[in-house]
Write an enzyme that holds these catalytic residues in place. Structure first.
Site, PDB file in Angstrom:
ATOM      1  CB  SER A  23      -2.367   8.170 -12.505  1.00 63.71           C
ATOM      2  OG  SER A  23      -2.007   9.342 -11.906  1.00 63.71           O
TER       3      SER A  23
ATOM      4  CE  LYS B  27       0.474  11.464 -10.099  1.00 61.62           C
ATOM      5  NZ  LYS B  27      -1.156  11.653  -9.628  1.00 61.62           N
TER       6      LYS B  27
ATOM      7  CE  LYS C 267      -2.936   3.953 -11.846  1.00 62.76           C
ATOM      8  NZ  LYS C 267      -3.551   5.465 -11.509  1.00 62.76           N
TER       9      LYS C 267
END
Lengths: 297, 297, 297, 297
Positions: free
Chosen positions: A94, A169, A238
């Site tokens: 990711s 994502k 994140k």
């Protein structure tokens, strides 16, 4: 029957690499932990590579499942010589779409084709090969990657050019994270008002309040207080940071998303990035002055 | 085969009352719009009552489906004489738990038993008798109401004493409203970053970003720009206000929920309370400086 | 030379009552703590009343400085018989405008005139008689109260009818609380980015970032880590709750204010309501994963 | 009597450059608008330079007052050859500290010394030479710049190494922007609750709610509906974005600051970046469904 390198044998990478072995591919595995690589090789019949470059040597495709774009960039630099021209670099981490485009440009200069294919679904769906895969890259490169992706995922969604998978994502995780956060806050208000959290989960799942967290996270990980879903708080924070940076770069104001990110970032600061992401409930409890289980605060 | 009064033949009330008639009950219907009552009576074979008191006369149970606790209180005062002692007052509106407890106390003084049974699911599930019903009240009263509720809903969830159904409803709608809001913001960031909103919805539904809005609202009501789900923006904002008041009364801080309410309240102020609740997307578009469909902003 | 009752000899009430004695009035003081009353009476030459009703007996005016409208309502009920008809009831607490209007109506039924006159400025300005007083009530009643108010405050601002002073107070504290909160967050971002918080305060005060907190709170109470301004976190959270309830009752969406309230309410939950309001900085530090002073987090 | 180049004769740059001329320096002025440069040269006795490089030729110091770091970088590249080695590059724009450090490194490679010295105070204080200047850079370079800065500002605050001035500026504007935003929301809640906004401003200024906006912005620019302070909404939103990026880069969660940025970014999207920053009040009015002046909404 492809010859593959696989870098990153973590919570997610392990079952994903295992699926590739199971599909008959020759996999050379690499990880920062040599012990983990040795264990994986022994259990699944893969080759234990000495390092990323060793895993890449002669491979038709190299797959990376790493924490952030920084590690992916380092691996890309390390393997660019070892990978044969025309090889595929399939990043399933990711990462940040902008960083990914920079890495892709550097790899392209050496004739290596990059696609970004992050996944959603968690460890259980990784084991069963039922991950949702979000794919970005040139159509021909995605065609080439598709058979490998199919061994790991139940669905492959083409989202656009290079970086588009990671953008998707990050935004998926934004919606996911918000769904967990609001459900926990609702449970806290409800409990302090006299409702039973367990009944609340049942009703939410039967009603319009249903979401992925009410269905799969509240009972097994939050109300049980096990907090062991396998996806870390720091990684979720994140991803949300990436989603918000996309918004900022695009000039899009998104107040609700912005507060969501701050709360997850605060959770990572307060509980540590290695806490499970479902432990965000502990931050909500601290702010609410009320616990979801046990005696009322 | 019960004798029933039904007050509030609106978007939701109409199909709910029709299900009761269809189950063989004798229904006397009442609404502020006499024309609507006449039409309902003609179409479904109910009695057109002159007013709420007329609908209540001799009824074993009176069902109310009204906008707020204020209208319910007015109806309760109007029917208290007409209802026979021991009758059930089944309020299926989305009201305020505190107000509901006050109404219940006034009705109890006249021997009338109140239960609060708000619903979730929207017009389509009201038609198919598949609503989720959240029930609050004394166990014996809920036992008595259960057969009627079963005619309208696919599931009846007992949440606690009087008011608990409405508390659950408000909190369910909080989670639901947040799920729509964050999904719209994610689509806006994504679109401005080059993703296709339609592909995004597909991926969210296959991934952890899935929620009730990604499954049932984004395509039919938002991306289609039809904004005609049948549930108003003002009603959603009211439910969120109730949820936040519960939190405040309970002394629970819930920052994410609080911002959610403010955005819905702002939507109701900006677009008017009669706009469809899915039109909240227009507020998000205005704040983002970007549209979900058509040319990019 | 008026005969006065004074109820509530706390952090603020003490110096305010002392100013009235100093101005030559005959003051009968009352407090939940008899010891505190005795000490005040001895130090300042007031009469130690046995209770609120005793303080009110024969008084031309009764002054209340209490935590919330609840205590004010209890005192109003307790003194309504003791106060002579035509007496003034001067409530200087930070209460809820709606509750205050209810109390005023009850007092008016006994011929007692109520005005609401909350203050701003803190303990130091209470001592120097330099408080800002926000006054609500009928013009004639405020005229009657004015000489007493002048003994305690440097300025008396007439804000409207009964309750208007408290509405103004709650909204003033909203702006004040937001000013402290954002300044602390700015210092935290700055410190982690390499700036010196002490220099930052100096620059803020010389620039457009100046506010009451940058001038009077950051250095003496926050950066010093003394957290002893004398105004509690729970009281600030209560005032912000009143401000937001005003907004909700008025149908005004105010997202920034709403988040502000939630953070203060969270602070009160996390640190306890008795913590000093400047200790909200500790909540910001926990969320930021960074401290304002000492080693960096 | 220094020989100076000055690039950017805008709202702020004009009076700042005029002060340098007034202090006896020989100023060569440059701007995208040649007409503006000609007018400035005629009015103040400066030299109208053909472009930035021409303004820089032979100058001891070049001063830039430009919208963003992007324009500063372009000017730096354009003048690097024209400036004599050892010259000072004094950037007084509100830029991004990270970008500024990159520019400084490129200039250093040609022997040019950069300092960042953004200002606070607005057009009026620029005219009177009373700006607050936030300075970052090496001590010797700041010593060299100090006499020029003193001609433009009432105070020079050394904040740290290169970029520290701009970090301070962004954080100052964060506190400033939050102070205006919360004050407008408070006025809106107050007005809808029956208070007079003009009285509210007076009380805030006498109380703890005081801040730079309550003192200098609400009456002249907001309540007057003139919205002509001279500082644009887009520029404010940019500064807040820099402040939040600092937080993100430093790993500091700051929920209140984050929502503040989103609201200003939304304002810039909704009203356009060229609207005056005080027009953020119009966004608050739209969200609140209430106006600050005129008939109530």
């Amino acid at each position: 029957m492809a010859r593959l390198g696989f870098v990153g044998i973590g919570n997610m990478g392990w079952p994903m690499a295992a699926r590739l072995v199971g599909a008959g591919h020759a996999v050379a595995a690499s990880d920062l932990s040599a012990e983990r690589v040795a264990r994986f090789a022994a259990e699944h019949g893969a080759r234990a590579a000495a390092d990323a470059a060793d895993a890449a040597r002669g491979a038709e495709a190299l797959i990376t499942v790493l924490p952030t774009s920084r590690e992916v960039a380092a691996v890309a630099d390390a393997v660019a010589q070892a990978l044969p021209p025309g090889a595929l670099f399939i990043d399933m981490s990711s990462g940040h779409p902008g960083r990914t485009r920079e890495i892709a440009a550097r790899l392209a200069a050496r004739g290596i084709r990059m696609v970004d294919c992050p996944v959603s679904g968690g460890v259980a769906r990784a084991r069963s090969g039922d991950l949702a895969i979000m794919a970005g890259g040139a159509a021909a490169d995605l065609d080439a990657a598709e058979p490998l992706l199919r061994a790991m995922g139940g669905s492959v969604h083409r989202c656009g050019g290079i970086g588009a998978g990671q953008a998707m994502k990050a935004l998926n995780n934004l919606v996911s994270a918000a769904g967990l956060l609001i459900a926990v806050e609702a449970l806290l208000i409800g409990r302090k008002s006299g409702l039973d959290p367990d009944v609340m989960v049942e009703v939410l799942n039967a009603s319009t309040g249903m979401n992925n967290a009410t269905q799969r996270k509240l009972r097994p990980f939050v109300l049980s207080r096990r907090f062991d879903s396998g996806f870390g708080l720091g990684l979720m924070a994140k991803d949300l940071t990436i989603a918000l940076e996309l918004g900022r770069e695009a000039g899009v104001s998104a107040p609700f998303a912005a507060l969501c990110r701050e709360m997850w970032a605060a959770g990572a600061a307060w509980l540590g990035p290695d806490a499970d992401h479902t432990a965000i409930a502990k931050l909500c409890e601290a702010l609410a002055g009320e616990a979801l289980t046990g005696g009322t605060g």
